[in-house]
Write a protein that holds these residues in place. Structure first.
Motif, mmCIF file in Angstrom:
data_model
loop_
_atom_site.group_PDB
_atom_site.id
_atom_site.type_symbol
_atom_site.label_atom_id
_atom_site.label_comp_id
_atom_site.label_asym_id
_atom_site.label_seq_id
_atom_site.Cartn_x
_atom_site.Cartn_y
_atom_site.Cartn_z
ATOM 1 N N TYR A 1 22.431 27.928 50.453
ATOM 2 C CA TYR A 1 23.320 26.928 51.041
ATOM 3 C C TYR A 1 24.758 27.322 50.719
ATOM 4 C CZ TYR A 1 18.946 24.279 51.002
ATOM 5 O OH TYR A 1 17.649 23.883 51.182
ATOM 6 N N ASP A 2 25.697 26.504 51.180
ATOM 7 C CA ASP A 2 27.095 26.744 50.836
ATOM 8 C C ASP A 2 27.304 26.742 49.326
ATOM 9 O OD1 ASP A 2 28.599 27.338 53.042
ATOM 10 O OD2 ASP A 2 28.870 25.246 53.627
ATOM 11 N N THR B 1 26.697 16.376 52.757
ATOM 12 C CA THR B 1 25.566 16.912 52.000
ATOM 13 C C THR B 1 25.453 18.396 52.271
ATOM 14 O OG1 THR B 1 24.052 16.445 53.813
ATOM 15 C CG2 THR B 1 24.357 14.717 52.153
ATOM 16 N N ALA B 2 24.570 19.038 51.501
ATOM 17 C CA ALA B 2 24.411 20.487 51.674
ATOM 18 C C ALA B 2 23.886 20.825 53.053
ATOM 19 C CB ALA B 2 23.474 21.031 50.591
ATOM 20 N N GLY B 3 23.092 19.912 53.644
ATOM 21 C CA GLY B 3 22.603 20.140 54.997
ATOM 22 C C GLY B 3 21.569 21.241 55.067
ATOM 23 N N LEU C 1 14.724 31.962 40.182
ATOM 24 C CA LEU C 1 16.160 32.131 39.919
ATOM 25 C C LEU C 1 16.926 31.093 40.719
ATOM 26 C CD1 LEU C 1 18.164 35.468 39.996
ATOM 27 C CD2 LEU C 1 18.792 33.609 41.540
ATOM 28 N N ALA C 2 17.917 30.489 40.090
ATOM 29 C CA ALA C 2 18.794 29.542 40.786
ATOM 30 C C ALA C 2 20.238 29.885 40.447
ATOM 31 C CB ALA C 2 18.485 28.109 40.377
ATOM 32 N N MET C 3 21.116 29.801 41.446
ATOM 33 C CA MET C 3 22.529 30.123 41.253
ATOM 34 C C MET C 3 23.374 29.177 42.094
ATOM 35 S SD MET C 3 24.579 33.694 42.031
ATOM 36 C CE MET C 3 24.352 33.586 43.820
ATOM 37 N N CYS C 4 24.433 28.665 41.489
ATOM 38 C CA CYS C 4 25.382 27.845 42.224
ATOM 39 C C CYS C 4 26.665 28.640 42.446
ATOM 40 C CB CYS C 4 25.691 26.559 41.455
ATOM 41 S SG CYS C 4 24.279 25.420 41.415
ATOM 42 N N ARG C 5 27.390 28.296 43.498
ATOM 43 C CA ARG C 5 28.637 29.009 43.781
ATOM 44 C C ARG C 5 29.587 28.848 42.611
ATOM 45 N NH1 ARG C 5 31.645 27.604 49.284
ATOM 46 N NH2 ARG C 5 33.087 26.502 47.911
#
Length: 581
Positions: free
Chosen positions: A120-121, A25-27, A82-86
């Protein structure tokens, strides 16, 4: 209690296998920062808006390509998010990171704080009661590093700098997602045969802002990372990471190779040739020229003939808009925008960003990655008339440039969408102020005169000064937009008609427009000209001066419209003045 003596050894091995190989999991977040702009109370309007924002970001970011910004509520409870994913994550991982961790952790880690950033990662979430879109934020950052040291720290640092510089340039110049990965292969195979790197900025930053952001966290590289096999720096607006192992998914954006250290370039002496070899070479050269020259000459002649034939033909252009000419489409090709860009800008056409809706469709407020505010006109899927209006407006407005005409910034015709993008005008349309009893108090006589003058200059440009002679045909208060300084801008050219050459009048069987603003000869006989717009302008001036809608007089005891009403009042005034004399 169950004793381990009764558990079979194979079952025990399977249990360990499931424990250690279960999906991670993202942890815990690797980056957390709480805002300093105040707190909100439990069950308050701000908390309600925050919950709406978080749910929207969690559900829509993965559908919008991994980046989304949105605004919810009104001041003083307005909230920006704002939200951003890798950039290398898929939609499933993106959604899991945001909905499973980020939106749960942020309100708890920064309890009742109006602002928070958690990273997070695989994703990053940020919200605040202060607008932060399109701004570089690197003052607060998190630094992580691999505890292992490299044997040749100076050379390792040099290679890392070269790799990070290359992928930074790629993310800034070649990627609209502001994301890039890279691999540096060390040809010496030791002590670090491969180095991998990653950089990413939030997509609301312009290329120059992204460059600035990454330089802020890369130069100089933090001292904690010196001599370490891996490291990362995470800030609110950008981040980077490098390791000696591959930590990202997919192929790298760039693959570089480091030359051996201190390896001089090999010097190859020129070969010596005997007289016999020189003679053979000259003969071979002569044969090649004898064959090549006629072939080249023939090729040139054929090319010239083909060019001449091509010039006689009309070029073929694939028309994205039915009924438009190639020249019309060519004039707007430079304005084409991606649907993904507009989804990001409008938070996937969210209700919170809707400015209004009419027969054409809805209009949404948006923010482009370069910081420009826009208004996006979205054609209704069920409106066939709206499509014709869109085509007409696109072809005409793309050719017009004047301070008193609304400016077209782009167009999008992807995924069954038909969208026109305009400059955002903060004070909306004239009717929203002029006919509001409270708001119209800000329109003193000086400002009203300024608005009338601006509209007249825009009309003069359409009728006389532009390369095209255009009749608007639907001039009214709702089609006049006001910028921040109350400068008027004529909008909505869906019904406009183009006059060519010395043409001064046209007749149509289909009378379109808004009753009360249309000239009598147009309503009764379908005849329209420059005079038709002048008549509409006159009605509009009467509305601006009186502050009353043209339609307000439909139930008046005096008349059916504002023109008749004003004429009646003037006639009464003149008669009374004559009697007094």
């Amino acid at each position: 209690m169950v004793s381990f003596r009764h558990v079979s050894f194979p079952f025990f091995l399977c249990l360990l296998f499931l424990i250690f190989l279960s999906p991670p999991t993202a942890g815990d977040p690797i980056y957390t920062h709480c805002g300093s702009t105040g707190n909100y109370a439990a069950n308050s309007t701000y908390e309600t808006n925050l919950n709406l924002l978080l749910r929207s970001l969690a559900s829509n970011t993965s559908l919008s390509g991994g980046f989304l910004n949105a605004t919810v509520g009104q001041i003083p409870d307005q909230i920006y998010g704002l939200a951003m994913c890798r950039g290398d994550t898929n939609a499933s991982v993106c959604r899991s990171c945001l909905s499973g961790d980020a939106i749960q952790d942020a309100p708890q880690l920064c309890a009742y704080n109006k602002g928070a950033i958690v990273g997070y990662d695989d994703c990053l979430l940020r919200y605040s009661n202060q607008r932060f879109f399109s701004t570089v934020a690197t003052s607060v950052r998190e630094i992580k590093w691999n505890v292992k040291n490299v044997t040749d720290a100076s050379r390792f640092a040099k290679i890392v700098d070269e790799l990070m510089s290359a992928i930074t340039d790629w993310a800034v110049s070649n990627s609209t997602r502001r994301f890039a990965t890279g691999q540096m292969v060390n040809s010496t195979k030791a002590p670090f045969p491969q180095i991998y790197g990653l950089v990413q900025c939030t997509q609301d930053l312009s290329p120059s802002q992204c460059q600035q952001c990454l330089q802020n966290i890369l130069e100089p590289r933090p001292t904690q990372l010196e001599g370490k096999e891996g490291g990362r720096v995470v800030a609110a607006s950008c981040n980077f990471r490098y390791e000696i192992y591959k930590f990202f998914d997919g192929a790298p954006s760039l693959r570089l190779e480091e030359p051996p250290e201190n390896a001089p370039a090999p010097v190859v002496p020129p070969p010596t040739k005997t007289p016999e070899e020189e003679g053979k070479k000259k003969k071979a050269t002569g044969m090649v020229l004898a064959i090549a020259i006629p072939l080249v000459t023939a090729f040139v002649l054929i090319s010239i003939i083909c060019i001449c034939i091509t010039r006689r033909r009309k070029p073929f252009v694939k028309l994205p808009l039915d009924g438009s000419s190639p020249k019309e489409i060519a004039s707007v090709e430079s304005l084409l925008l991606d649907i993904s860009t507009l989804r990001f800008a409008t938070a996937n056409f969210s209700e919170e960003n809707k400015l209004g809706e009419g027969g054409f469709g809805a209009v949404y407020k948006g923010l482009l990655p370069d910081g420009r505010e826009i208004a996006v006109k979205r054609l209704s899927a069920t409106s066939s008339q709206g499509f014709r209006e869109l085509r007409n407006e696109l072809v005409l407005v793309a050719k017009l440039q004047h301070r008193n005409l609304v400016r077209l910034l782009g167009v999008c015709l992807e995924e069954q969408e038909k969208l026109l993008v305009y400059e955002y005008v903060p004070n909306r349309s004239l009717d929203t102020i002029l006919f509001d009893r409270e708001k119209r108090e800000q329109l003193n006589w000086g400002k009203r005169n300024k608005i009338i003058g601006g509209i007249s200059r825009g009309l003069q440009y359409l009728h006389e000064e532009s390369q095209l002679k255009i009749i608007h045909r639907d001039l009214k208060a709702s089609n006049i937009l006001l910028d921040a300084d109350l400068n008027p801008k004529i909008s909505d050219f869906g019904l406009a008609r183009l006059f060519g050459g010395d043409q001064t009048q046209c007749t149509t069987n289909q009378v379109v427009g808004t009753f009360g603003y249309m000239a009598p000869e147009y309503v009764m006989h379908g005849q329209f000209s420059i005079k038709s717009d002048v008549y509409s302008f006159g009605v509009l001036v009467l509305e601006i001066v009186t502050g009353r809608k043209n339609s307000d007089f439909s139930n008046s005891e005096y008349s059916e419209d504002i023109v008749s009403y004003v004429s009646f009042q003037l006639h009464k005034y003149i008669c009374c003045s004559v009697l007094d004399d």
